[in-house]
Structures are given as C-alpha cells and as structure tokens.
Scaffold this motif. Structure first.
Motif, PDB file in Angstrom:
ATOM      1  N   LEU A   1      -6.699  -7.275   2.410  1.00  0.00           N
ATOM      2  CA  LEU A   1      -5.515  -7.153   3.021  1.00  0.00           C
ATOM      3  C   LEU A   1      -5.691  -7.114   4.560  1.00  0.00           C
ATOM      4  O   LEU A   1      -6.670  -6.605   5.105  1.00  0.00           O
ATOM      5  CB  LEU A   1      -5.325  -5.617   2.448  1.00  0.00           C
TER       6      LEU A   1
ATOM      7  N   VAL B   1       0.846  -1.286   0.045  1.00  0.00           N
ATOM      8  CA  VAL B   1      -0.131   0.018  -0.036  1.00  0.00           C
ATOM      9  C   VAL B   1       0.819   1.391  -0.067  1.00  0.00           C
ATOM     10  O   VAL B   1       0.538   2.108  -0.709  1.00  0.00           O
ATOM     11  CB  VAL B   1      -0.969   0.114   1.234  1.00  0.00           C
ATOM     12  N   GLN B   2       1.933   1.284   0.859  1.00  0.00           N
ATOM     13  CA  GLN B   2       2.801   2.443   0.999  1.00  0.00           C
ATOM     14  C   GLN B   2       3.323   2.896  -0.316  1.00  0.00           C
ATOM     15  O   GLN B   2       3.567   4.033  -0.666  1.00  0.00           O
ATOM     16  CB  GLN B   2       3.718   2.132   2.275  1.00  0.00           C
TER      17      GLN B   2
ATOM     18  N   LYS C   1       2.184   1.959  -3.281  1.00  0.00           N
ATOM     19  CA  LYS C   1       1.006   2.033  -4.390  1.00  0.00           C
ATOM     20  C   LYS C   1       1.361   1.004  -5.536  1.00  0.00           C
ATOM     21  O   LYS C   1       0.994   1.257  -6.585  1.00  0.00           O
ATOM     22  CB  LYS C   1       1.119   3.571  -4.989  1.00  0.00           C
TER      23      LYS C   1
ATOM     24  N   GLY D   1      -0.443  -1.767  -5.629  1.00  0.00           N
ATOM     25  CA  GLY D   1      -1.714  -2.672  -5.406  1.00  0.00           C
ATOM     26  C   GLY D   1      -1.956  -2.788  -6.947  1.00  0.00           C
ATOM     27  O   GLY D   1      -1.898  -2.045  -7.825  1.00  0.00           O
TER      28      GLY D   1
ATOM     29  N   LEU E   1      -3.560  -5.271   7.030  1.00  0.00           N
ATOM     30  CA  LEU E   1      -2.348  -3.859   7.316  1.00  0.00           C
ATOM     31  C   LEU E   1      -1.810  -4.022   8.778  1.00  0.00           C
ATOM     32  O   LEU E   1      -0.837  -3.448   8.907  1.00  0.00           O
ATOM     33  CB  LEU E   1      -3.055  -2.518   6.968  1.00  0.00           C
TER      34      LEU E   1
ATOM     35  N   PHE F   1      -3.277   6.958   5.645  1.00  0.00           N
ATOM     36  CA  PHE F   1      -3.601   6.253   4.416  1.00  0.00           C
ATOM     37  C   PHE F   1      -4.285   7.317   3.453  1.00  0.00           C
ATOM     38  O   PHE F   1      -5.427   7.974   3.770  1.00  0.00           O
ATOM     39  CB  PHE F   1      -4.172   4.925   4.509  1.00  0.00           C
TER      40      PHE F   1
ATOM     41  N   GLU G   1      -3.094   5.583  -2.455  1.00  0.00           N
ATOM     42  CA  GLU G   1      -2.432   4.058  -2.310  1.00  0.00           C
ATOM     43  C   GLU G   1      -3.479   2.988  -2.433  1.00  0.00           C
ATOM     44  O   GLU G   1      -2.972   1.842  -2.458  1.00  0.00           O
ATOM     45  CB  GLU G   1      -1.973   4.234  -0.577  1.00  0.00           C
ATOM     46  N   PHE G   2      -4.951   3.354  -2.656  1.00  0.00           N
ATOM     47  CA  PHE G   2      -5.691   2.232  -2.781  1.00  0.00           C
ATOM     48  C   PHE G   2      -6.068   2.401  -4.110  1.00  0.00           C
ATOM     49  O   PHE G   2      -6.991   1.513  -4.597  1.00  0.00           O
ATOM     50  CB  PHE G   2      -6.851   2.251  -1.822  1.00  0.00           C
TER      51      PHE G   2
END
Length: 339
Positions: free
Chosen positions: A250, A238-239, A241, A243, A252, A263, A267-268
């Motif tokens: 997920l 995620v951090q 990017k 995905g 986390l 967040f 990132e999503f």
C-alpha cells in the motif's frame, strides 16, 4: 511560431487547416521526421489520438535492417541470424510489428532458448498480431517464474527509481533467499534497466502492463488488487476497512493534508499479508499486536512527535525509512519499532 512553421513548410492557412484536417496534414508533413509536438488545451485521449494518429506516422516501427539487428542482438547475441534461425527470426520480427520495445523485450526473452520455445512464442504472437504492444509484452511476463513476476509487479507499482540494493534487501526478506539473480534475469530480459545511481527503471509501457496485471488479478474490481499505488485508493480502502488477505503493498501517501489521521488497528486487521507500507504524515493509535507480522518495508515521511501505538513490534522488518523533524534519538517510536 514563424520559425517552426518555416521548418515544417507551413503557412498561415495550414494552421487554420489543421483544425479541420489535422490528422491528414500531420501524417503527410511529419512522416519520417523527428518532431516535438506540443498539444495545448487537450483533456481527452480521443482528441490526442485524432491528431497523433498511428505510431508508424512517426517511424516508431523500425526499418527492416535495424529491426533485424536489434532483435538478433537481444535473442542471439549477434547482428544477423545463423542460417537455421533466419526464417523463424523474420517471422517473429514481423509478428512484433518491428516495434523497438517489443523487439528488445521479446528478443531478450528468447535468448538461450531452443527453437521449440521460439516456435511456441511465435504461435502466441500470431494470436495477438493485431493487438497493442502490451499483449505482445505479456508473453515475456508469462515466461517469468512466480517470484520473478512478483518482483516485476513490485517495480511496476512502487519501485521505479528506487535504489536496487535496498529493493533487493526487501525481496530477500520476502522470499527468504538471495534475489539479486532474479533482478538480473529481469534486466537481461529487458523488462527493467539499472540506471544512474544504481536505480531501478522500467519503460512506461512495461509499467502500465504490470499495473494492468494487478487490476486483472482482481477481475478488474476496484481496490481489490494485490497492490494499491494510488494514495487516494489505498486510503479509501483502509479507512473503510475493506482490506483483504490478498493485499501485499500500500502507498497511503498523505491521508489528510490538513490533519494528522490516526490509523487504528482494525483498519489493517484483514490485511494479514501486508509486506510493504508507505505513508506521509499520519499516526498509528491503539494496540497493533500481530497486525504487521509480515511487514518487510515501512516508509514513513514526516513522522509525528508522539507515537501513539502499542505493541507495534515489526520483528520481520527489513527496510525502514523514517524522516521528519521529529525523528531524533529520543523519539518515542523507536521502542515500538526496533524490537
């Protein structure tokens, strides 16, 4: 220690002897016995395997009569096979190596199936007779329908010891129909069990099989599987990017224990099919419009006092788990989550 040595018919010399000839000594002295082995200062799997050796040193393989009874009870609903199933039952049991878990799972898979299906399964088993038990259990996984496979993978990665009723609400929302029948099929096939307090449970080898399947579906490329159950892997993805649309779930965990990680929607952005999200601490910041439209389960422990996201509407959410001292009736996140 003296009492243990006496029970195992060991003397002081034997203890020193184990350091050099441990595997042979364990095999000859402990074969066929019920034992508890404590291995201290072991940090390498090879060290363990040199000492522990093969499973059948500890009678993991069942004797023939017990293996036949277990298999027949699972596959045929009786203690012994009828005349027309004797030959093929014996062949399947031999192919499974008389391993209890394999007999349980594969036998349950064959329940109610015709002999043609039995012969097909036997043919597959013969191809993996010398492989580990996972290869044999894989045959039962392949016999599942696609949605049953998805449920199996969810349990292997996230839902062991989760309440069955809550998990079924999630799968109902994901697949759009009542899924309790699918869970019952997994139970009947001995791929999962329902234990105390109506919780889902799975044998460690079946759990590992499911997680291996997730790894293989991404060609064993790290962080590319559909499900990331290790928090450090999920947070890393995620951090950075990284995905993709293939990711559906997920965990986390706690992103940064000493700080509240925020967040961002970017990132999503690429995880358009994310349906399960679990985290501990952390916060969301920015405009999340249309980012979590497929999310069906949100589990968030230790929520922050201030909710920083906008347009966080989770219109398709089926399961919401929130906890922490900041969760009150006046918590600001309610207006965003409960649309």
């Amino acid at each position: 220690m003296d009492e243990i040595m006496e029970q195992l018919d060991l003397v002081a010399f034997d203890v020193r002897f184990i350091a050099i000839h441990g595997a042979h000594l364990i095999k000859t002295r402990l074969h066929g016995k019920k034992v508890l082995i404590v291995l201290d200062d072991i940090d390498n799997r090879d060290q363990i395997m040199r000492l522990v050796g093969k499973p059948n040193w500890y009678s993991e393989e069942m004797n023939w009569d017990d293996a036949l009874q277990l298999f027949c009870e699972r596959a045929l609903g009786c203690a012994k096979p009828p005349a027309d199933y004797i030959d093929i039952s014996e062949k399947v049991i031999n192919a499974l190596g008389r391993l209890p878990l394999a007999l349980d799972v594969v036998g349950s898979t064959l329940r109610g199936k015709c002999q043609r299906t039995w012969k097909n399964v036997l043919s597959k088993l013969k191809k993996v007779m010398n492989e580990d038990v996972k290869k044999k259990l894989m045959i039962s996984y392949e016999a599942l329908d696609p949605n049953q496979q998805q449920i199996y993978l969810d349990i292997a990665c996230f839902f062991i010891n989760r309440e069955k009723t809550t998990a079924i609400k999630y799968w109902d929302a994901v697949f759009g129909y009542p899924t309790e029948i699918e869970v019952n099929i997994l139970t009947r096939m001995s791929l999962i069990k329902i234990i105390d307090y109506d919780e889902l449970w799975m044998h460690d080898q079946l759990r590992d099989l499911g997680r291996d399947i997730v790894h293989r579906e991404s060609c064993n490329i790290r962080l590319r599987g559909s499900r990331l159950w290790l928090p450090k892997d999920a947070f890393h993805l995620v951090q950075r990017k990284k995905g993709t649309k293939n990711i559906v779930a997920l965990n986390l965990g706690t992103p940064e224990p000493d700080t509240t990680y925020r967040f961002k929607h970017k990132e999503f952005a690429r995880m358009v099919n994310l349906r399960f999200l679990q985290l501990d601490h952390g916060n969301f910041q920015g405009d999340f419009k249309d980012h979590f439209s497929e999310l069906r389960w949100l589990s968030w422990r230790n929520c922050p006092s201030k909710f920083l996201a906008a347009n966080f509407g989770l219109e398709n959410l089926a399961v919401l788990e929130l906890s922490g001292i900041n969760i009150t009736k006046d918590w600001g996140g309610w207006r965003q989550i409960m649309v």
